[in-house]
Write an enzyme that holds these catalytic residues in place. Structure first.
Site, PDB file in Angstrom:
ATOM      1  CB  CYS A  56      39.287  43.862  27.047  1.00  0.00           C
ATOM      2  SG  CYS A  56      40.159  43.572  28.571  1.00  0.00           S
ATOM      3  CG  HIS A 106      46.597  47.072  36.960  1.00  0.00           C
ATOM      4  ND1 HIS A 106      47.453  47.026  36.318  1.00  0.00           N
ATOM      5  CD2 HIS A 106      46.849  46.276  38.221  1.00  0.00           C
ATOM      6  CE1 HIS A 106      48.557  46.310  36.963  1.00  0.00           C
ATOM      7  NE2 HIS A 106      48.142  45.752  37.984  1.00  0.00           N
ATOM      8  CG  HIS A 141      47.689  42.422  35.217  1.00  0.00           C
ATOM      9  ND1 HIS A 141      46.978  42.469  36.188  1.00  0.00           N
ATOM     10  CD2 HIS A 141      47.591  43.340  34.381  1.00  0.00           C
ATOM     11  CE1 HIS A 141      46.327  43.724  35.967  1.00  0.00           C
ATOM     12  NE2 HIS A 141      46.520  43.991  34.715  1.00  0.00           N
ATOM     13  CB  CYS A 154      44.206  38.059  29.628  1.00  0.00           C
ATOM     14  SG  CYS A 154      43.529  38.378  27.961  1.00  0.00           S
ATOM     15  CD  GLU A 190      51.174  41.511  29.947  1.00  0.00           C
ATOM     16  OE1 GLU A 190      49.913  42.308  29.841  1.00  0.00           O
ATOM     17  OE2 GLU A 190      51.752  41.094  28.748  1.00  0.00           O
ATOM     18  CB  SER A 214      44.946  50.960  33.887  1.00  0.00           C
ATOM     19  OG  SER A 214      44.639  50.701  32.713  1.00  0.00           O
ATOM     20  CB  SER A 215      49.722  49.095  31.292  1.00  0.00           C
ATOM     21  OG  SER A 215      50.760  49.477  30.130  1.00  0.00           O
ATOM     22  CB  SER A 259      40.967  47.733  33.604  1.00  0.00           C
ATOM     23  OG  SER A 259      42.042  48.987  33.762  1.00  0.00           O
TER      24      SER A 259
END
Ligand code: SF4
Length: 523
Positions: A228, A257, A290, A312, A342, A438-439, A482
């Site tokens: 992203c 992540h 994060h 971000c 985060e 990675s959420s 990510s």
């Protein structure tokens, strides 16, 4: 977009390859004792071993014009593996180690075998020492001087037959597993040979598992997927900091992540630390995408560290909302996952006014200072549906609740969830490239499962277990925000080693978001 990745094959091979099963495995082994070792390990009654003899001349005669099929192997086969012993030329190989060929050359031509990493990983998961790499086929037993030359050229092992045998596959999936019998002439040759035969026997059932995973497949590629704008920006910040200030550049926590991204930046001079006390005085430190709490910023400034902030902008927006609501006297219900970096950063903006809500069930126990002054915020990488359920539960208990000015779950998270759903509905299996921490990648797995399709989170092709692919003809493929785009290409290449792959991209939306860089790294 549709693209097919395949090898040319005859009509007979075409039919067999499309319905390959473990019973369709053909193993070519040069010598009697090698063939016997493999036979002893095979479990499927329909698997066949054909002894092809020693040396390239015999191998070439046998594999020419489909003679392996016609003369030695009356039944058809769906996938072929060359198995035998080999001379290890890489100095760190030991007798009994297995080499899975990524490419084979006889000095005049090179045959690439794209699924080798996947097969080597499966052998390792079975407890065997296995490595994927280049192999050479040579006309005579390798001499010591030749070993070091081949090793210097990047070859792992050498044999006398494989290059001449590969054409017998006739476009079907083909692999090569060679067991190192010796790494030089000497007294260890006999014990080395025994170790190699033992490894071949143990590798035989894995060869059958590989054949069972072979099939023609469609890969439904979700779009958008992978990086992203926030992740691209964070990586670029570290790259530019390294370029402008030189190594080492310290990064608090993983910049994003993903293990691949972190390992790549580490190689280039980034040093990842958990806390600021690991950063030397006066050094440059980058805050990850994060975000961090004000307490971390204060510590860095107190220590005189040179900070570059890669948070971000969409995370910074949530921080600003938390500060604003707290200033206005609201209790902030932060919907998110405990322990995520985060969430810790956002909680730190107004710890006395913010309370974490993980599930709808948590809403009942909430004790705001004033029930008419409750607001909610969200972690940016949540599952859209689940977060909406928690927000609905909050609104039911606190009807006057304030919402964030715009959605906190970011565009990239939302888009990837919509895209994975679109492929999961038509896939037998979904592979999500991304790391376990990675959420947003984990949410993609959950999204697929909610659509009724089993899904696996993988860092790369070597995490694919062959048993997942048995009976699977349509694979959905995506990558978390990510995960690098190269991982997706690597996965498709690995799958193409198991049979023809037709790649169809299903794009649900396109993205054009871009974020500017902080002034410290602008040129
Ligand atoms: S996933 Fe969303 S919030 Fe996270 S870095 Fe990417 S754009 Fe920013």
């Amino acid at each position: 977009m549709t693209e097919t990745i395949s090898k040319p094959r005859t009509a007979e091979a075409e039919g067999a390859a499309s319905s390959a099963t473990g019973g369709d495995l053909l193993v070519l082994a040069p010598l009697r004792f090698e063939a016997r070792a493999v036979r002893r390990g095979l479990r499927e009654p329909a698997s066949r071993v054909v002894r092809v003899g020693m040396g390239a001349a015999k191998a070439a005669r046998l594999s020419a014009a489909g003679r392996v099929v016609e003369k030695k192997q009356p039944a058809s086969f769906g996938a072929m593996i060359v198995m035998g012993t080999a001379a290890g030329v890489a100095p760190d190989l030991k007798p009994g180690d297995l080499v899975v060929a990524t490419e084979v050359t006889d000095g005049t031509s090179v045959v690439e075998l794209p699924g080798a990493d996947l097969l080597a990983a499966e052998l390792r998961r079975a407890g065997l020492r296995a490595r994927a790499g280049k192999m050479a086929t040579v006309p005579f037993l390798v001499k010591p001087s030749q070993r070091s030359k081949l090793a210097a050229e990047g070859y792992l092992a050498a044999d006398m037959e494989t290059a001449a045998l590969l054409s017998a596959a006739d476009g079907r999936p083909v692999a090569v597993i060679r067991a190192v019998s010796d790494s030089g002439l000497g007294p260890g040759m006999i014990t080395g040979g025994i170790a190699a035969l033992r490894s071949l026997r143990k590798a035989a059932p894995i060869a059958e598992r590989w054949a069972a995973a072979c099939a023609q497949r469609t890969v439904l590629l979700a779009g958008p997927r992978s990086f992203c704008a926030g992740v691209e920006r964070a990586i670029e910040i570290v790259e530019r900091a390294l370029e402008l200030r030189g190594a080492p550049v310290y990064v608090r926590k993983q910049i994003v992540h993903n293990t691949r991204v972190v390992a790549d930046l580490e190689q280039r001079g980034a040093v990842f630390v958990d806390e600021l006390d690991e950063v030397p005085d006066g050094a440059t430190v980058v805050f990850s995408a994060h975000g961090v709490s004000p307490a971390v910023r204060d510590t860095a400034s107190g220590r005189g560290l040179s900070v570059i902030d890669a948070t971000c902008p969409l995370v910074s927006k949530v921080h600003a909302e938390a500060r604003r609501f707290a200033r206005e006297g609201y209790t902030v219900a932060l919907i998110g996952h405990a322990g995520h970096e985060e969430v810790e950063g956002t909680l730190g903006e107004a710890p006395e006014s913010t309370v974490l809500v993980e599930h709808a069930a948590d809403v009942a126990t909430l004790q705001p200072r004033d029930e008419s002054k409750v607001a909610y915020l969200m972690q940016t990488t949540l599952a859209v549906d689940e977060a909406a359920d928690v927000a609905a539960a909050l609104r039911e208990r606190f009807p006057q609740m304030r919402a964030p000015g715009s959605d906190d779950i970011c565009y990239a998270t939302t888009n990837r969830q919509v895209a994975v759903r679109a492929v999961a509905e038509d896939a037998d299996l979904v592979l999500v490239a991304g790391s376990k921490n990675s959420s947003n990648s984990v949410r993609l797995v959950e999204r697929s499962e909610r659509a009724g399709t089993p899904a696996y989170l993988i860092d790369g092709a070597t995490d694919i277990e062959l048993s997942w692919l048995s009976g699977v003809s349509v694979v959905g493929l995506t990558a978390g925000a990510s995960a690098p785009p190269a991982v997706v290409s690597e996965i498709i290449a690995a799958l193409s080693g198991l049979g023809t792959v037709t790649v169809t991209e299903r794009i649900t939306t396109t993205e054009s978001v871009q974020f500017g860089l902080p002034r410290e790294v602008r040129r």
